[in-house]
Design a protein around this motif. Sequence first.
Motif, mmCIF file in Angstrom:
data_model
loop_
_atom_site.group_PDB
_atom_site.id
_atom_site.type_symbol
_atom_site.label_atom_id
_atom_site.label_comp_id
_atom_site.label_asym_id
_atom_site.label_seq_id
_atom_site.Cartn_x
_atom_site.Cartn_y
_atom_site.Cartn_z
ATOM 1 N N THR A 1 35.740 -24.332 1.577
ATOM 2 C CA THR A 1 34.672 -25.207 2.098
ATOM 3 C C THR A 1 34.310 -24.880 3.539
ATOM 4 O OG1 THR A 1 36.441 -26.750 2.584
ATOM 5 C CG2 THR A 1 35.130 -27.191 0.606
ATOM 6 N N THR B 1 35.008 -23.765 -13.978
ATOM 7 C CA THR B 1 34.864 -24.917 -13.088
ATOM 8 C C THR B 1 35.961 -24.954 -12.027
ATOM 9 O OG1 THR B 1 33.854 -26.127 -14.897
ATOM 10 C CG2 THR B 1 34.679 -27.435 -13.046
ATOM 11 N N GLY B 2 35.525 -25.065 -10.797
ATOM 12 C CA GLY B 2 36.480 -25.220 -9.694
ATOM 13 C C GLY B 2 36.951 -23.910 -9.098
ATOM 14 N N ASP B 3 36.666 -22.794 -9.760
ATOM 15 C CA ASP B 3 37.138 -21.508 -9.243
ATOM 16 C C ASP B 3 36.111 -20.881 -8.310
ATOM 17 O OD1 ASP B 3 39.734 -21.126 -10.317
ATOM 18 O OD2 ASP B 3 38.841 -20.892 -12.304
#
Length: 247
Positions: A45, A75-77
């Motif tokens: 981030t 998802t999320g990677d």
Amino acid sequence: MTAPTPLIAGNWKMNGLTAALDEARKIAAGAGAAKGRVAICPPATLLQRLGQAVAGSAVLTGGQDCHPEPAGAFTGDVAAEMLADAGAALVILGHSERRAGHAETDALVAKKVLAALRAGLEPIVCVGETQAQREAGHALEVVTGQVRGSLPAELSGKAFCVAYEPIWAIGTGLTPTTSQIEEMHRAIRATLRATFGAASDPAPILYGGSVKPSNAAEILHAAEVGGALVGGASLKADDFLEIAAAL
Ligand code: PEP
């Protein structure tokens, strides 16, 4: 033998909100004095904003993991290409917290290394034994096995680092003796030589595990130690710069 290019890399793990960019700016202001390369691997981030905060300085940025695939329904990677797109030059792969917490095997780490190469990132491949493995006398065979299993042949001639991080030394304040570090780093170097020949000589072998200002000089001057991967102490600019100055 070509001398490895030393690297001091900070692994911020899952730490750092916007305010942490001030620490990165402080690191950037002092990093030019270090005798090797200096990198910060923040959470994904912060990657792009941290890159902007240190732009124009000697500080490189890196990711902490990547998916083997360049894009898709994961998802999320984060893909290696995304890290590169956000300004990363490096990526940590196979950290023990990922091997333990996300069931990452040597084979998966090797696929991630290929992804890093595909995206033009320099992988920092982590290896290290548990306390039980060391006490059972298996540390050398475990770690050299991880080196063989996690580093694909395609790394030959490419820029990469290996980070020796005994799991029992991470975040614990415990560190191996200098002779234990040298024994392991020599074994890793010999394994790299046997696998890649002289092409791997420029690859630094970093030490990681409770590196702090008070022990950095002794660790960084040990045989075959080409820098450090620093967790906790990399979150404080003064401590991280003191470690980098010990190179
Ligand atoms: C790490 O997790 O990569 C690490 C070396 O952590 P610490 O310096 O906090 O032991």
